[in-house]
Structures are given as C-alpha cells and as structure tokens.
Design a protein around this motif. Sequence first.
Motif, PDB file in Angstrom:
ATOM      1  N   TYR A  29       0.841  -1.214   0.000  1.00  0.00           N
ATOM      2  CA  TYR A  29       0.000   0.000   0.000  1.00  0.00           C
ATOM      3  C   TYR A  29       0.871   1.257   0.000  1.00  0.00           C
ATOM      4  O   TYR A  29       0.645   2.191  -0.776  1.00  0.00           O
ATOM      5  N   LEU A  33       1.265   4.274  -2.846  1.00  0.00           N
ATOM      6  CA  LEU A  33       0.990   5.680  -2.537  1.00  0.00           C
ATOM      7  C   LEU A  33       2.166   6.570  -2.944  1.00  0.00           C
ATOM      8  O   LEU A  33       1.979   7.645  -3.520  1.00  0.00           O
ATOM      9  N   TRP A  37       2.081   9.479  -5.842  1.00  0.00           N
ATOM     10  CA  TRP A  37       2.359  10.886  -5.524  1.00  0.00           C
ATOM     11  C   TRP A  37       3.338  11.500  -6.522  1.00  0.00           C
ATOM     12  O   TRP A  37       3.208  12.654  -6.910  1.00  0.00           O
ATOM     13  N   SER A  79      -6.053   6.984  -5.193  1.00  0.00           N
ATOM     14  CA  SER A  79      -6.615   7.060  -3.849  1.00  0.00           C
ATOM     15  C   SER A  79      -7.336   8.398  -3.725  1.00  0.00           C
ATOM     16  O   SER A  79      -6.729   9.445  -3.943  1.00  0.00           O
ATOM     17  N   GLN A  82      -5.677  10.884  -1.318  1.00  0.00           N
ATOM     18  CA  GLN A  82      -4.401  11.382  -1.814  1.00  0.00           C
ATOM     19  C   GLN A  82      -4.590  12.334  -2.990  1.00  0.00           C
ATOM     20  O   GLN A  82      -3.903  13.345  -3.105  1.00  0.00           O
TER      21      GLN A  82
END
Length: 257
Positions: A29, A33, A37, A79, A82
């Motif tokens: 996970y 992420l 990003w 996400s 995010q």
Amino acid sequence: MTKIWKMGISTDNFIADTVNLTNEEIGIYFRLLCYAWKNEAYLPKDISRIKRIVQNANEEEINYILETYFKEDDNGYFSKAQKEEFEWVIEKSGKAKEAADKRWSNANAPQTHMRTQSSYSHSHSYNKIINDAFEEIWNKLKIKRGTKAKGLKAYNKLHGKIEPNILIEKFNAKANSLEDVTFLPHFSSWLNAEGWTEELLPEKKEEFKIDNRNPYSNLPLWKKGIRTMNDTDQDIRQAFKDGLLEKNHLERLSISV
C-alpha cells in the motif's frame, strides 16, 4: 509541471485505515501511494507495471489493496484522499506563486501601496471572523476526522450560508450513528458533499434467531460411517444415547462411547 517533493500523510488516519493489513500488505500500500504521488496521484492501469512497482508481490494481495483503497478512472488507479491532497498542494503552490508575483509587482510600484492597504485590512478582518467561527466548530466536534486546514478551506466556502450549530449537530449525529468511526468521512469531505442534508436512518438491529436445525438430519450417513463438516461429536453421541445409533456405527466414525 513543478515536481511536488513532499507527500503529506496523517499517521493517525494511516494506522487506523490499515489496522487489518499484514506488514507485507502495508508495504504494498505504501509503495503504491509513494509512486502515485510522484505521478500526479495516479497509478498505471497496467497490472504488470503495478507488480513491478511493488517488487512482484503476491498478486492476490495487490488486488486486495487496489480494490480496498483505490478507485479507477480513465487515467488509472487513484486514492481519493491522496488525489484531493495532491490537488490542494498544486492549488496552494499556484497561489503562492501568484502571491510572490504580486509582492514583486508591489515592490516595483510603491505608489499603489496606500490604495491597497485599506482593502488588505478589510480582507484580514473578514478572514479572522471565518477562522474564529471555524475554530469554535472544530472544538465542538466529538470526532475530528481529517486535517483542520482542509476543514477550514471547505468551511470558507460555506461561511454565512449555514449556521455553525447545524454543522456541529449534524456531524456529531453522523458520528453517533456509526459503530465503526473509521467509516466517518473527513470533516472537509463531509462539508463539500453537504453532509448536513443527509437523512440519518435508525440502525437496523439483527433479530435473534432460534436454531431450528435437525441435529440428526445426517443419521443415515452416520450409520454408513460418513460425517459432514457440520456434524458434531456431541450430536452423534446423543444419537447413540437415544438409541438411534449402535456402537459399531460410532466405531466407523472414530468416536468413542
């Protein structure tokens, strides 16, 4: 576009959201992420590429993480939290550049300073009113979900349109209606979605049901030495005591008297 080097993360939310994951799944996970990003909050749609990102981890675990924590659109997987954070950072960066350009312009045009001073003073006073109102709301929330800064940004659009007491009452009611507060939306998301207009329904409780099963439904199988996963030693012994089975039947089932 300018690269955004720092990825903000709320440790409390991250721990709460991943409490059911193994260490391996948490690693998957977090890698996803970080990769997202650096790529404008998106993962590629290509599952083989995603497997390389997470060092060829177990595909079943990868699919579980994608299904649980990510959504999919035409650009790939993302996400929601995010993506909102990334867009906020981009917007903030753009506003910072605009402010810097404005300061530079003002430094080279001192004659305009006196005209803008009054406007600045009025704006500063109005912002203080909004900040004070939100501070009171935030302090009265029973559960504070999400960041205070994002909550203030969302409230800024609503100030003067709805009474603060209504927001406090409705959000606290939403929190009280949930057994698991991890399902409570962030306050900023709740404001943006006009959550105070939601009609909360009373929670339905499961009625206690009496087990009416027939414990001897598989009696013919027991006599042949066959038992199913639902058959218990207790039921079989009771059948013997009731005279429905003989000792040799129990021996076939490897059950002692």
